[in-house]
Write an enzyme that holds these catalytic residues in place. Sequence first.
Site, PDB file in Angstrom:
ATOM      1  N   TYR A  55       0.847  -1.196   0.000  1.00 32.55           N
ATOM      2  CA  TYR A  55       0.000   0.000   0.000  1.00 32.55           C
ATOM      3  C   TYR A  55       0.880   1.243   0.000  1.00 32.55           C
ATOM      4  O   TYR A  55       1.787   1.369   0.817  1.00 32.55           O
ATOM      5  CB  TYR A  55      -0.896  -0.032   1.245  1.00 32.55           C
ATOM      6  CG  TYR A  55      -1.851   1.136   1.408  1.00 32.55           C
ATOM      7  CD1 TYR A  55      -2.208   1.947   0.348  1.00 32.55           C
ATOM      8  CD2 TYR A  55      -2.420   1.406   2.643  1.00 32.55           C
ATOM      9  CE1 TYR A  55      -3.086   3.003   0.506  1.00 32.55           C
ATOM     10  CE2 TYR A  55      -3.307   2.453   2.824  1.00 32.55           C
ATOM     11  CZ  TYR A  55      -3.639   3.248   1.749  1.00 32.55           C
ATOM     12  OH  TYR A  55      -4.511   4.302   1.923  1.00 32.55           O
ATOM     13  N   CYS A  56       0.612   2.163  -0.935  1.00 27.44           N
ATOM     14  CA  CYS A  56       1.308   3.450  -1.004  1.00 27.44           C
ATOM     15  C   CYS A  56       2.816   3.202  -1.165  1.00 27.44           C
ATOM     16  O   CYS A  56       3.235   2.455  -2.050  1.00 27.44           O
ATOM     17  CB  CYS A  56       0.984   4.283   0.236  1.00 27.44           C
ATOM     18  SG  CYS A  56       1.624   5.973   0.216  1.00 27.44           S
ATOM     19  N   LEU A  57       3.641   3.795  -0.330  1.00 30.59           N
ATOM     20  CA  LEU A  57       5.085   3.596  -0.420  1.00 30.59           C
ATOM     21  C   LEU A  57       5.452   2.133  -0.188  1.00 30.59           C
ATOM     22  O   LEU A  57       6.445   1.642  -0.737  1.00 30.59           O
ATOM     23  CB  LEU A  57       5.792   4.497   0.591  1.00 30.59           C
ATOM     24  CG  LEU A  57       7.315   4.464   0.631  1.00 30.59           C
ATOM     25  CD1 LEU A  57       7.917   4.692  -0.743  1.00 30.59           C
ATOM     26  CD2 LEU A  57       7.831   5.489   1.621  1.00 30.59           C
TER      27      LEU A  57
ATOM     28  N   GLY B 189       3.831  -0.281  -1.401  1.00 29.92           N
ATOM     29  CA  GLY B 189       3.671  -0.896  -2.712  1.00 29.92           C
ATOM     30  C   GLY B 189       4.869  -0.652  -3.606  1.00 29.92           C
ATOM     31  O   GLY B 189       5.293  -1.535  -4.353  1.00 29.92           O
TER      32      GLY B 189
ATOM     33  N   LEU C 237      -1.752  -1.126  -3.956  1.00 23.11           N
ATOM     34  CA  LEU C 237      -2.842  -0.197  -3.674  1.00 23.11           C
ATOM     35  C   LEU C 237      -2.295   1.224  -3.643  1.00 23.11           C
ATOM     36  O   LEU C 237      -1.448   1.551  -2.807  1.00 23.11           O
ATOM     37  CB  LEU C 237      -3.494  -0.521  -2.322  1.00 23.11           C
ATOM     38  CG  LEU C 237      -3.910  -1.973  -2.066  1.00 23.11           C
ATOM     39  CD1 LEU C 237      -4.602  -2.085  -0.712  1.00 23.11           C
ATOM     40  CD2 LEU C 237      -4.797  -2.501  -3.182  1.00 23.11           C
TER      41      LEU C 237
END
Length: 619
Positions: A351-353, A355, A379
């Site tokens: 998720y975010c960083l 990811g 994500l």
Amino acid sequence: MDRKSTLPTAEVAVLPLHPRSAEQSDGRRAAAAVEPQLSELMAGADSTETYQADRALHAMLARLSGGISPAALSLAYMDWLLHLAAAPQRQIEIAQEALLDTRRLFDASQRFFSPGQGPWSLIKPQPQDKRFGRPEWELAPFNLMAQAFLLGEQWWHNATTGMRGVSKQNEAIVEFSVRQMLDVMSPSNFAATNPEVLRRMLESGGGNFLRGWQNFWSDWTRLVSAGLGPVTTGEFVVGETVATSRGKVVFRNELIELIQYYPTTDKVHPEPVLIVPAWIMKYYILDLSPQNSLVKYLTGEGFTVFMISWRNPEAGDRDIAFDDYRRLGVEAALDAIAGIVPGRQVQALGYCLGGTLLAIAAATMARAGDERLKSISLLAAQTDFTEAGELTLFINESQVAFLEDMMWERGVLDTTQMAGAFQLLRSNDLIWSRLTRDYLMGERAAPSDLMAWNADATRLPYRMHSEYLRKLFLNNDLAGGRYLVEGKPISLSDIHTPMFVVGTVRDHVAPWRSVYKIHYQVDADVTFVLASGGHNAGIVAPPGEEGHTYRIKTKPADARYVGPDEWRTMVPAVEGSWWPEWTRWLAGRSGEPSEPPRMGTDAAQAAHLPEAPGDYVRH
């Protein structure tokens, strides 16, 4: 380049050698005599003490400027002003526009009470602008004030954009900063020009101002005494009302705690799910209240779930590198999972960083022939940072150097700096509307689990954040095939593992068109989802919650590429949450359900590791 190579010693080397010139010979001997002294002087100029003084000055300036580089801001305005000064026709055009808007506003004020005159006769607010949405703003004179402000806002936007010759980034910086200054002057921010505040004052006999003062004093006391922001957490407590999914820490090192969650079904899919959250946020964004918990939903669907919980770094952790998060985070977690469920592939989610880090780890594993990943889900995660939204306004050489000096003094990027940058991206919603509600209306927004999580900020190590900004944002090394892991470049094209990628429509942090670029970076089947909402609310979208929509389509690895706007046009919207789509996708790549695996290993039991949510999340 070595600074010493440009010193007077180079000039001595090119002096004309003429044996009959005594003056020239004396000059050469004099230059040779002072050369050691010059070298010693320049060695001192290169010393750490000199740079420490420079960095200390920049750190002091950062405290005054909120972390924004004055040099970067000045250069952007100079770029715009110089090009404007050399464009007389453009000057005439924007001057004529100002005169036209003034005349239109004057005429509208004369006809405001005429029959058939609509309340928004000149300009309407943008759909996302909620400042003037209440019916009170349709009454005179408040409607005219709102229209005057919106016309001025539109004029400044036109004046600061479209200037031929101005670099795109400088144009964006000027437009963004002017917009921030204009937002301060919005009539909705002042009691005397806000009809909602005046109505509340009449209804409460001025009680709203008394409550607003109490709210202000409470927030000020918290800020001065403990460095805390406004009260937003309410009754949400980690381990009690949020981050409550039952689990156990089964592995710990100096950077992570790995949580394994207890199964809630009799049988589970054999491939476990590993969640890699960003370390710019606490992990429990994906395990909020039970009704909003992705972890709870996954375990309820028969998946074994592991979660990385990052340690919140202190000043002494300044030298933790970006690659340490891969080695001590993703790699260490996969090794620990292999000890619990040996021989099984892992379905990984970032998720975010987190990811971005997962994509780097997956490309590194692909290069080494490591096939432990069964699938990869990303994500709101970017792997190309050329169009990374308004966050790129804060990323150029001047700004990065300024941030490095600010972090160098403290060893970490403080929580207030990161939170402030995100709030500026949506200042209307996150700053001014809250100030108006809390201090002028005398109200407090009902606390929510997402607000409580948002207030639970984290810090970032100096070295890691510097490498992240330079290698990924500034140089875009990952997308360019220049990102080095263990001294050798990695390529996203080496990834052949099926991917499930989610972008959100109103994401200011990871714009969905930027996330969409994964389609032509990897050599894999990509199932892309475009969800409604923003960076957080679009991801935390549990089934049964109203207002969610999404679009979904799979692109096989050998299919032709379709651009993001064409993709959005051709893929229909679906009502509801994207979570069930994802779990069906995971289940389609899983084996037959079987008995749940054991919780942890014997070594983890012997270490007496705590139950979830663990210790790292509490600091």
